[in-house]
Design a protein around this motif. Structure first.
Motif, PDB file in Angstrom:
ATOM      1  N   ARG A   1      -8.108  -7.261   0.919  1.00 52.79           N
ATOM      2  CA  ARG A   1      -6.655  -7.156   0.780  1.00 52.79           C
ATOM      3  C   ARG A   1      -6.106  -8.512   0.385  1.00 52.79           C
ATOM      4  O   ARG A   1      -6.774  -9.529   0.512  1.00 52.79           O
ATOM      5  CB  ARG A   1      -6.000  -6.642   2.044  1.00 52.79           C
ATOM      6  N   ASN A   2      -4.884  -8.512  -0.069  1.00 49.92           N
ATOM      7  CA  ASN A   2      -4.204  -9.749  -0.438  1.00 49.92           C
ATOM      8  C   ASN A   2      -3.617 -10.355   0.830  1.00 49.92           C
ATOM      9  O   ASN A   2      -2.706  -9.781   1.434  1.00 49.92           O
ATOM     10  CB  ASN A   2      -3.114  -9.461  -1.468  1.00 49.92           C
ATOM     11  N   GLU A   3      -4.136 -11.511   1.244  1.00 53.02           N
ATOM     12  CA  GLU A   3      -3.664 -12.151   2.476  1.00 53.02           C
ATOM     13  C   GLU A   3      -2.180 -12.472   2.435  1.00 53.02           C
ATOM     14  O   GLU A   3      -1.509 -12.434   3.463  1.00 53.02           O
ATOM     15  CB  GLU A   3      -4.422 -13.454   2.721  1.00 53.02           C
ATOM     16  N   ALA A   4      -1.664 -12.795   1.260  1.00 52.34           N
ATOM     17  CA  ALA A   4      -0.249 -13.166   1.149  1.00 52.34           C
ATOM     18  C   ALA A   4       0.654 -12.012   1.567  1.00 52.34           C
ATOM     19  O   ALA A   4       1.738 -12.244   2.104  1.00 52.34           O
ATOM     20  CB  ALA A   4       0.066 -13.606  -0.281  1.00 52.34           C
ATOM     21  N   GLU A   5       0.212 -10.791   1.358  1.00 49.49           N
ATOM     22  CA  GLU A   5       1.019  -9.626   1.743  1.00 49.49           C
ATOM     23  C   GLU A   5       1.223  -9.555   3.250  1.00 49.49           C
ATOM     24  O   GLU A   5       2.259  -9.093   3.717  1.00 49.49           O
ATOM     25  CB  GLU A   5       0.378  -8.338   1.232  1.00 49.49           C
ATOM     26  N   LEU A   6       0.245 -10.010   4.012  1.00 48.72           N
ATOM     27  CA  LEU A   6       0.385  -9.999   5.476  1.00 48.72           C
ATOM     28  C   LEU A   6       1.555 -10.864   5.921  1.00 48.72           C
ATOM     29  O   LEU A   6       2.268 -10.518   6.864  1.00 48.72           O
ATOM     30  CB  LEU A   6      -0.895 -10.483   6.146  1.00 48.72           C
ATOM     31  N   GLY A   7       1.733 -12.002   5.257  1.00 47.68           N
ATOM     32  CA  GLY A   7       2.825 -12.906   5.608  1.00 47.68           C
ATOM     33  C   GLY A   7       4.202 -12.331   5.335  1.00 47.68           C
ATOM     34  O   GLY A   7       5.190 -12.769   5.924  1.00 47.68           O
ATOM     35  N   HIS A   8       4.266 -11.330   4.463  1.00 45.64           N
ATOM     36  CA  HIS A   8       5.546 -10.714   4.109  1.00 45.64           C
ATOM     37  C   HIS A   8       5.837  -9.455   4.926  1.00 45.64           C
ATOM     38  O   HIS A   8       6.909  -8.877   4.798  1.00 45.64           O
ATOM     39  CB  HIS A   8       5.583 -10.371   2.623  1.00 45.64           C
ATOM     40  N   MET A   9       4.892  -9.058   5.773  1.00 41.36           N
ATOM     41  CA  MET A   9       5.084  -7.853   6.579  1.00 41.36           C
ATOM     42  C   MET A   9       5.977  -8.161   7.778  1.00 41.36           C
ATOM     43  O   MET A   9       5.901  -9.242   8.360  1.00 41.36           O
ATOM     44  CB  MET A   9       3.741  -7.320   7.080  1.00 41.36           C
ATOM     45  N   THR A  10       6.789  -7.186   8.136  1.00 39.71           N
ATOM     46  CA  THR A  10       7.602  -7.322   9.346  1.00 39.71           C
ATOM     47  C   THR A  10       6.707  -7.105  10.566  1.00 39.71           C
ATOM     48  O   THR A  10       5.599  -6.571  10.455  1.00 39.71           O
ATOM     49  CB  THR A  10       8.737  -6.284   9.367  1.00 39.71           C
ATOM     50  N   ALA A  11       7.210  -7.499  11.719  1.00 40.30           N
ATOM     51  CA  ALA A  11       6.462  -7.282  12.962  1.00 40.30           C
ATOM     52  C   ALA A  11       6.190  -5.796  13.169  1.00 40.30           C
ATOM     53  O   ALA A  11       5.102  -5.409  13.601  1.00 40.30           O
ATOM     54  CB  ALA A  11       7.221  -7.866  14.145  1.00 40.30           C
ATOM     55  N   ASP A  12       7.165  -4.954  12.829  1.00 41.86           N
ATOM     56  CA  ASP A  12       6.980  -3.505  12.969  1.00 41.86           C
ATOM     57  C   ASP A  12       5.896  -2.992  12.029  1.00 41.86           C
ATOM     58  O   ASP A  12       5.096  -2.129  12.401  1.00 41.86           O
ATOM     59  CB  ASP A  12       8.290  -2.763  12.702  1.00 41.86           C
ATOM     60  N   ASP A  13       5.863  -3.515  10.791  1.00 48.13           N
ATOM     61  CA  ASP A  13       4.835  -3.103   9.832  1.00 48.13           C
ATOM     62  C   ASP A  13       3.447  -3.516  10.309  1.00 48.13           C
ATOM     63  O   ASP A  13       2.488  -2.755  10.194  1.00 48.13           O
ATOM     64  CB  ASP A  13       5.103  -3.702   8.446  1.00 48.13           C
ATOM     65  N   ARG A  14       3.337  -4.739  10.862  1.00 44.23           N
ATOM     66  CA  ARG A  14       2.041  -5.201  11.383  1.00 44.23           C
ATOM     67  C   ARG A  14       1.606  -4.342  12.576  1.00 44.23           C
ATOM     68  O   ARG A  14       0.432  -3.993  12.704  1.00 44.23           O
ATOM     69  CB  ARG A  14       2.103  -6.673  11.771  1.00 44.23           C
TER      70      ARG A  14
ATOM     71  N   ALA B   1     -14.937 -17.850  -3.973  1.00 47.46           N
ATOM     72  CA  ALA B   1     -14.275 -17.617  -5.254  1.00 47.46           C
ATOM     73  C   ALA B   1     -12.782 -17.375  -5.068  1.00 47.46           C
ATOM     74  O   ALA B   1     -12.346 -16.863  -4.043  1.00 47.46           O
ATOM     75  CB  ALA B   1     -14.893 -16.408  -5.947  1.00 47.46           C
ATOM     76  N   GLU B   2     -12.012 -17.748  -6.062  1.00 44.59           N
ATOM     77  CA  GLU B   2     -10.582 -17.440  -6.084  1.00 44.59           C
ATOM     78  C   GLU B   2     -10.418 -16.005  -6.574  1.00 44.59           C
ATOM     79  O   GLU B   2     -10.880 -15.658  -7.654  1.00 44.59           O
ATOM     80  CB  GLU B   2      -9.842 -18.388  -7.031  1.00 44.59           C
ATOM     81  N   THR B   3      -9.799 -15.182  -5.779  1.00 42.60           N
ATOM     82  CA  THR B   3      -9.577 -13.786  -6.159  1.00 42.60           C
ATOM     83  C   THR B   3      -8.205 -13.362  -5.677  1.00 42.60           C
ATOM     84  O   THR B   3      -7.584 -14.023  -4.850  1.00 42.60           O
ATOM     85  CB  THR B   3     -10.629 -12.860  -5.509  1.00 42.60           C
ATOM     86  N   ARG B   4      -7.748 -12.242  -6.184  1.00 45.19           N
ATOM     87  CA  ARG B   4      -6.467 -11.693  -5.720  1.00 45.19           C
ATOM     88  C   ARG B   4      -6.572 -11.130  -4.318  1.00 45.19           C
ATOM     89  O   ARG B   4      -5.639 -11.185  -3.541  1.00 45.19           O
ATOM     90  CB  ARG B   4      -6.024 -10.569  -6.653  1.00 45.19           C
ATOM     91  N   GLU B   5      -7.725 -10.525  -4.041  1.00 44.72           N
ATOM     92  CA  GLU B   5      -7.937  -9.929  -2.728  1.00 44.72           C
ATOM     93  C   GLU B   5      -9.032 -10.700  -2.004  1.00 44.72           C
ATOM     94  O   GLU B   5      -9.990 -11.156  -2.610  1.00 44.72           O
ATOM     95  CB  GLU B   5      -8.352  -8.464  -2.864  1.00 44.72           C
ATOM     96  N   GLN B   6      -8.858 -10.834  -0.705  1.00 48.35           N
ATOM     97  CA  GLN B   6      -9.818 -11.560   0.105  1.00 48.35           C
ATOM     98  C   GLN B   6     -10.474 -10.602   1.097  1.00 48.35           C
ATOM     99  O   GLN B   6      -9.895  -9.595   1.482  1.00 48.35           O
ATOM    100  CB  GLN B   6      -9.123 -12.693   0.878  1.00 48.35           C
ATOM    101  N   LEU B   7     -11.684 -10.947   1.500  1.00 42.62           N
ATOM    102  CA  LEU B   7     -12.383 -10.149   2.500  1.00 42.62           C
ATOM    103  C   LEU B   7     -11.625 -10.268   3.817  1.00 42.62           C
ATOM    104  O   LEU B   7     -11.453 -11.366   4.343  1.00 42.62           O
ATOM    105  CB  LEU B   7     -13.825 -10.638   2.657  1.00 42.62           C
ATOM    106  N   ALA B   8     -11.143  -9.144   4.324  1.00 35.15           N
ATOM    107  CA  ALA B   8     -10.287  -9.143   5.507  1.00 35.15           C
ATOM    108  C   ALA B   8     -10.999  -8.621   6.748  1.00 35.15           C
ATOM    109  O   ALA B   8     -10.589  -8.897   7.867  1.00 35.15           O
ATOM    110  CB  ALA B   8      -9.037  -8.306   5.244  1.00 35.15           C
TER     111      ALA B   8
END
Length: 117
Positions: free
Chosen positions: A9-22, A72-79
């Motif tokens: 998944r894209n780690e940056a998306e986690l930072g944009h999630m609300t507490a309720d979404d997480r 490697a630099e990728t859009r998605e990271q191993l989560a």
């Protein structure tokens, strides 16, 4: 046969999630994990810390080289991952498709090598 289900998944998306979404996502993963435990498919699984905590190790000419971060630099990271026991690839693919992260990222399904002793 054992299959490794690698969740990207894209780690940056986690930072944009609300507490309720997480909280909702955590609940979905909990429900999924319980379902594969109950079905007998679960062998192991965990989420991973962010790539900022990773260190890559290489050995070149007998010297240990370390680099901060993933290889490697990728859009998605191993989560995270699940190790499952499935009768065949189709069953493993069905299990992977039910992982909540498959809706926004991807899940790589890989058979685990069996070594003869």
């Amino acid at each position: 046969m054992h299959y490794l289900l690698l969740i990207y998944r894209n780690e940056a998306e986690l930072g944009h999630m609300t507490a309720d979404d997480r909280k909702k996502m955590t609940g979905e993963y909990g429900a999924y994990t319980q379902s594969i435990i109950q079905s007998g498919h679960f062998k192991a699984g965990d989420g991973l810390q962010p790539t900022t905590t990773a260190t890559t190790v290489r050995v070149r000419d007998g010297k240990i080289l370390t680099t901060d971060g993933p290889f490697a630099e990728t859009r998605e990271q191993l989560a995270g991952y699940y190790l499952v026991d499935a009768k065949d690839l189709d069953t493993a693919l069905g299990l992977a498709a039910r992982i909540p992260g498959a809706r926004t990222g991807s899940v790589e399904v890989r058979p685990v090598m069996v070594y003869d002793n």
